[in-house]
Design an enzyme around this catalytic site. Structure first.
Site, PDB file in Angstrom:
ATOM      1  N   GLU A  13       0.812  -1.228   0.000  1.00  0.00           N
ATOM      2  CA  GLU A  13       0.000   0.000   0.000  1.00  0.00           C
ATOM      3  C   GLU A  13       0.844   1.277   0.000  1.00  0.00           C
ATOM      4  O   GLU A  13       0.305   2.367  -0.182  1.00  0.00           O
ATOM      5  CB  GLU A  13      -0.961  -0.015   1.204  1.00  0.00           C
ATOM      6  CG  GLU A  13      -2.059  -1.072   1.053  1.00  0.00           C
ATOM      7  CD  GLU A  13      -2.774  -1.401   2.348  1.00  0.00           C
ATOM      8  OE1 GLU A  13      -2.095  -1.719   3.340  1.00  0.00           O
ATOM      9  OE2 GLU A  13      -4.022  -1.337   2.364  1.00  0.00           O
ATOM     10  N   ASP A 200     -11.305  -7.169  -1.984  1.00  0.00           N
ATOM     11  CA  ASP A 200     -12.093  -8.381  -1.714  1.00  0.00           C
ATOM     12  C   ASP A 200     -13.491  -7.942  -1.296  1.00  0.00           C
ATOM     13  O   ASP A 200     -13.763  -6.745  -1.186  1.00  0.00           O
ATOM     14  CB  ASP A 200     -11.433  -9.223  -0.604  1.00  0.00           C
ATOM     15  CG  ASP A 200     -11.272  -8.424   0.682  1.00  0.00           C
ATOM     16  OD1 ASP A 200     -10.216  -7.813   0.860  1.00  0.00           O
ATOM     17  OD2 ASP A 200     -12.220  -8.370   1.477  1.00  0.00           O
TER      18      ASP A 200
HETATM   19  N1  ADE Z   1      -8.803  -4.806   4.086  1.00  0.00           N
HETATM   20  C1  ADE Z   1      -8.955  -5.436   2.921  1.00  0.00           C
HETATM   21  N2  ADE Z   1      -9.923  -6.365   2.996  1.00  0.00           N
HETATM   22  C2  ADE Z   1     -10.378  -6.325   4.260  1.00  0.00           C
HETATM   23  C3  ADE Z   1     -11.362  -7.052   4.973  1.00  0.00           C
HETATM   24  N3  ADE Z   1     -12.065  -8.017   4.373  1.00  0.00           N
HETATM   25  N4  ADE Z   1     -11.561  -6.751   6.281  1.00  0.00           N
HETATM   26  C4  ADE Z   1     -10.836  -5.793   6.867  1.00  0.00           C
HETATM   27  N5  ADE Z   1      -9.897  -5.068   6.254  1.00  0.00           N
HETATM   28  C5  ADE Z   1      -9.669  -5.333   4.962  1.00  0.00           C
END
Ligand code: ADE
Length: 236
Positions: A13, A200
């Site tokens: 990041e 995600d």
């Molecule tokens: N960052 C990226 N995906 C995430 C998730 N599913 N839960 C918390 N932080 C995240």
């Protein structure tokens, strides 16, 4: 001249921003490394905070107290929880909230910190505007939202939890640092914004989906950060 503090939790990041910036000084403070320099004509201090709210808080407060930054930006990836949100889509924070702050047993609303006024930490409108302007050259598949972001010390990988967070806070994405940065900005009375790209869907398969998509998402988020800095330096 103003200086912007930029916080990314994971290496992926901050890597793009660090490789594009002109690093003038590398400063170690405790276990964190701060990169001072310029990116797109704007003075910045960039740091990889590590994951979670405490790490983000330490990084953010150090940027304010030791480096004297005038604004805080948190860049990174997130789990998409709004039903329309696709992988790679960008969310620019309107506000951030701690989804795991819970004194509901005492009658407080979810996310509300007792004795503290805001339940939602409001992002700075000028930074939001610069970010929105900076989304023009993103890949075609990327949609952009200006919406609420929910933060907690949990990697969310559950449809049930995702639904609860969405229903309770009307947040579009979930991540693990934004509201900590928002709260530090609030307490220090400086502007902030959070930029996140969905890596995600925060559902049961979130971990493996994220593995495949985290780099693309980090690219999208970094792109918007660079555009914000360009917009800021053009105003100077
Ligand atoms: N960052 C990226 N995906 C995430 C998730 N599913 N839960 C918390 N932080 C995240």
């Amino acid at each position: 001249e103003k200086t912007v503090g930029i916080i990314g939790p994971m290496e992926v990041e901050i890597d793009i921003l660090r490789s594009h910036m002109d690093v003038e000084e590398t400063v170690e403070k405790g276990k964190l490394t701060y990169y001072e320099g310029e990116l797109n004509g704007q003075n910045i201090v960039l740091v990889q905070s590590g994951i979670g709210k405490v790490n983000a808080t330490v990084a953010a407060q150090t940027l304010v107290s030791e480096f004297g930054v005038d604004a805080l930006i948190n860049s990174g990836v997130a789990g998409g929880i709004h039903p329309d949100l696709g992988l790679g889509d960008i969310v620019i924070s309107t506000e951030t909230v701690h989804h795991d702050m819970d004194e509901t047993a005492k009658g407080f609303k979810p996310g509300q910190i007792p004795g503290m006024d805001p339940r939602f930490f409001k992002a700075d409108q000028k930074l939001i505007d610069l970010a929105m302007k900076g989304t023009k050259d993103l890949p075609d598949y990327v949609d952009v939202y200006n919406a609420r972001i929910a933060t907690g010390d949990q990697f969310i990988a559950s449809e049930k939890k995702t639904e609860w967070i969405y229903d309770t806070f009307n947040a579009y994405v979930v991540e693990m640092e934004g509201a900590a940065v928002g709260q530090v900005a609030y307490l220090n009375e400086i502007p902030y914004v959070v930029i996140r790209s969905a890596s995600d869907d925060a559902g049961e398969e979130a971990a493996s989906i994220q593995e495949n998509f985290v780099e693309k998402a980090a690219e999208n988020s970094s792109h918007v950060i660079e555009e914000i800095l360009k917009g800021m330096s053009e105003k100077n």
